[in-house]
Design an enzyme around this catalytic site. Structure first.
Site, short mmCIF file in Angstrom:
data_model
loop_
_atom_site.label_atom_id
_atom_site.label_comp_id
_atom_site.label_asym_id
_atom_site.label_seq_id
_atom_site.Cartn_x
_atom_site.Cartn_y
_atom_site.Cartn_z
N ASN A 43 0.77 -1.23 -0.02
CA ASN A 43 -0.05 0.09 -0.07
C ASN A 43 0.80 1.42 0.02
OD1 ASN A 43 0.40 -0.86 2.71
ND2 ASN A 43 -1.08 0.54 3.35
N ILE A 44 0.31 2.20 -0.51
CA ILE A 44 1.08 3.55 -0.87
C ILE A 44 0.02 4.44 -0.49
CG2 ILE A 44 2.35 4.99 -2.48
CD1 ILE A 44 3.11 2.46 -4.00
N GLU A 45 0.42 5.32 0.41
CA GLU A 45 -0.55 6.34 0.88
C GLU A 45 -0.24 7.79 0.42
OE1 GLU A 45 -0.87 5.69 5.06
OE2 GLU A 45 -2.07 3.92 5.01
N CYS A 54 -4.34 0.78 -2.37
CA CYS A 54 -4.03 -0.46 -1.62
C CYS A 54 -2.97 -1.27 -2.33
CB CYS A 54 -5.37 -1.46 -1.62
SG CYS A 54 -6.46 -0.46 -0.39
N GLU A 56 -3.05 -4.50 -2.89
CA GLU A 56 -3.72 -5.36 -4.20
C GLU A 56 -3.55 -4.80 -5.49
OE1 GLU A 56 -5.10 -4.64 -1.21
OE2 GLU A 56 -6.10 -6.33 -0.36
N CYS A 87 -10.43 -4.66 0.41
CA CYS A 87 -11.37 -3.66 0.67
C CYS A 87 -12.26 -3.81 -0.47
CB CYS A 87 -10.92 -2.10 0.91
SG CYS A 87 -10.41 -1.58 -0.73
N CYS A 90 -10.79 -2.93 -3.98
CA CYS A 90 -9.80 -4.02 -4.47
C CYS A 90 -10.71 -5.22 -4.90
CB CYS A 90 -8.92 -4.33 -3.41
SG CYS A 90 -7.64 -3.12 -3.13
N1 THU Z 1 -5.20 -1.40 2.60
C1 THU Z 1 -4.67 -2.21 1.64
O1 THU Z 1 -3.64 -1.97 1.11
N2 THU Z 1 -5.30 -3.53 1.47
C2 THU Z 1 -6.23 -3.84 2.12
O2 THU Z 1 -6.71 -4.98 1.87
C3 THU Z 1 -6.93 -3.26 3.26
C4 THU Z 1 -6.42 -1.62 3.30
C5 THU Z 1 -4.32 -0.12 3.06
C6 THU Z 1 -4.93 1.08 2.37
C7 THU Z 1 -4.49 2.08 3.56
O3 THU Z 1 -3.07 2.43 3.18
C8 THU Z 1 -4.40 1.36 4.82
O4 THU Z 1 -4.54 -0.12 4.32
C9 THU Z 1 -5.44 1.62 5.87
O5 THU Z 1 -6.68 1.34 5.20
#
Ligand code: THU
Length: 131
Positions: A43-45, A54, A56, A87, A90
């Site tokens: 994941n990259i915010e 996310c 995935e 989520c 995804c």
């Molecule tokens: N996130 C994912 O990368 N995959 C998931 O299946 C659930 C959520 C990430 C998004 C965000 O960066 C962090 O988790 C919190 O929601």
């Protein structure tokens, strides 16, 4: 299908690269192509939050952008006692680009569960409705 240890290890390893300074919630994902290749994503915010992607989707976008079209399965890892599922966004993307593949959820304790995409996203909306 047997447990895909290589796929799970790839997801665990890319999770280390997660860029999650806002949530501190680190996720790794790995997708296997029908030709046997593995593409990974973390994941990259974004400081603007909505720009966050996310793990995935990063893995799938990396594969698609390298010309891959056929996928066999996906693994997701997060550090939660209850296994973290993909989520809603995804689930839609996995369904559209990978179809009814097995998705293995794992954590750092080695717990795992494999679910089919049809279980994770029943009655999915997809391109067939747009015809
Ligand atoms: N996130 C994912 O990368 N995959 C998931 O299946 C659930 C959520 C990430 C998004 C965000 O960066 C962090 O988790 C919190 O929601």
């Amino acid at each position: 299908m047997d447990k895909d240890t290589e796929l799970i290890e790839a997801a665990e390893s890319v999770r280390e690269l997660a860029y999650a300074p806002y949530s501190n919630f680190r996720v790794g994902a790995a997708v296997r192509t029908k030709s046997g290749e593995i593409f990974t994503g973390c994941n990259i915010e974004s400081a603007a939050y909505s720009g966050t992607v996310c793990a995935e989707r990063v893995a799938i976008w990396k594969a698609i952008s390298e010309g891959e079209k056929d996928f066999e399965g996906l693994a997701v890892v997060a550090d939660t006692p209850e296994l973290t599922p993909p989520c809603g966004v995804c689930r839609q993307i996995i369904w559209e680009f990978c179809g009814d593949v097995p998705v293995t959820l794992t954590n750092l304790q080695g717990d795992f569960e494999t679910l089919q995409m049809k279980e994770l996203l029943p009655r999915a909306f997809d391109a067939k409705f747009l015809k």
